[in-house]
Design a protein around this motif. Sequence first.
Motif, PDB file in Angstrom:
ATOM      1  N   PRO A 148       0.814  -1.228   0.000  1.00  0.00           N
ATOM      2  CA  PRO A 148       0.000   0.000   0.000  1.00  0.00           C
ATOM      3  C   PRO A 148       0.842   1.271   0.000  1.00  0.00           C
ATOM      4  O   PRO A 148       0.441   2.286  -0.578  1.00  0.00           O
ATOM      5  N   LEU A 149       2.009   1.225   0.658  1.00  0.00           N
ATOM      6  CA  LEU A 149       2.880   2.401   0.670  1.00  0.00           C
ATOM      7  C   LEU A 149       3.448   2.667  -0.717  1.00  0.00           C
ATOM      8  O   LEU A 149       3.592   3.832  -1.124  1.00  0.00           O
ATOM      9  N   LEU A 150       3.762   1.615  -1.458  1.00  0.00           N
ATOM     10  CA  LEU A 150       4.204   1.783  -2.842  1.00  0.00           C
ATOM     11  C   LEU A 150       3.114   2.448  -3.675  1.00  0.00           C
ATOM     12  O   LEU A 150       3.376   3.382  -4.448  1.00  0.00           O
ATOM     13  N   ALA A 151       1.883   1.952  -3.516  1.00  0.00           N
ATOM     14  CA  ALA A 151       0.763   2.521  -4.279  1.00  0.00           C
ATOM     15  C   ALA A 151       0.550   3.993  -3.926  1.00  0.00           C
ATOM     16  O   ALA A 151       0.289   4.828  -4.799  1.00  0.00           O
ATOM     17  N   LEU A 152       0.684   4.321  -2.646  1.00  0.00           N
ATOM     18  CA  LEU A 152       0.473   5.698  -2.204  1.00  0.00           C
ATOM     19  C   LEU A 152       1.567   6.626  -2.743  1.00  0.00           C
ATOM     20  O   LEU A 152       1.274   7.709  -3.266  1.00  0.00           O
ATOM     21  N   LEU A 153       2.835   6.210  -2.632  1.00  0.00           N
ATOM     22  CA  LEU A 153       3.932   7.062  -3.091  1.00  0.00           C
ATOM     23  C   LEU A 153       3.968   7.155  -4.611  1.00  0.00           C
ATOM     24  O   LEU A 153       4.463   8.144  -5.155  1.00  0.00           O
TER      25      LEU A 153
END
Length: 375
Positions: A186-191
């Motif tokens: 999810p952090l990859l998707a957000l960044l």
Amino acid sequence: MLDETLLDSPEGLADADRRGLLRGAAEAGARVRTAARHAVEAGVADLKPDGRPRSVLIAGPGAAATHASDLLGTLAGAGSPVTRLAPIGVAPAAGALRWELPGWAGSVDLLLIATPDGTEPSLSLLAEQAYRRGCTVAAVAPARTPLAEAVTGAHGLFVPMATAPYDQDEPLAASSPGVLWALLTPLLALLDRIGLLTAPPDALEKVADRLDQVAEGCGPAIATYSNPAKTLAAELADALPVIWTEGTSAGPAGRRFAAALAELAGRPALVAELPEALAAHSALLAGPLAASADPEDFFRDRVEEPPALHARVVLLRDRPIGGLTAAPAARDLALSHDTPISELEPEEGAELETLAELIAVTDFAAVYLALASGA
């Protein structure tokens, strides 16, 4: 001592896997897909960011948050504003850890919280502190936890962590494969959405496919002689791993491998990046840990005396850019001291895919070493 017969016994490995480590490694691809879906359902794809943040602060306990910060900073590239907020405290328990925002953090900064627990009081207070300072807050943690409520109350973005039923059977190890991908995706998707790195949905799907591919080749049913993860685990049975990395993506993969060996298998390891590793570890390979250091070892009683600990180089390589590589010099240095060397290099693909492959193979190796040595 490593029980090498256990490596080729799928049933024995399953019985020894009380922490669900093999299942976590095998289901890494599925975790990525589930976590990506959770991110979409939480509204990541609908965000309309107003420019890039000045800094991205990452907070969370244990190796999972450390590895996530390392990986995200590497993928964001030079000048990356990604910074990990290290906790303080008297013990690594949920109620004892403390996190604080730096004094300069404010409305142009982004706070990311990543935890497989979600009950840490200080993380909930950190979310509230960030809200008062005007920081944007996002978190990945198990659903229905105090942190989920705190982030929602701070008008932040909360993404439920992708979990599996067996995660509740034993306390989650921070270095377990399932935890890393459940928090990181999810952090990859957000960044990606805010333009700090490139990880669109199709790239995350390719990462999941690559993880599935590794799981097929490194699974417990695949014999040691054709299984790169089991082979590496057997090679490290009585060795001190000296992990050398080459390439941008290989660096965080090597650091994660060293951490996984320590936490999961109880094995120490050294890690450094080429070409500096050659100078940093040259004296080590020439010292008592070198394979040629003990000429009397040949006459050792193999039954009564434990084997001497000798170094073994593990070379993790991403594909070099421009043809420049220190790998030949690394091989020459290791072999000149009779030190064996193991090499891993991913198949071609985008940076996220090659990074995922290196992490997946070494995760499997750490798990096999842990199970076969009774850790």
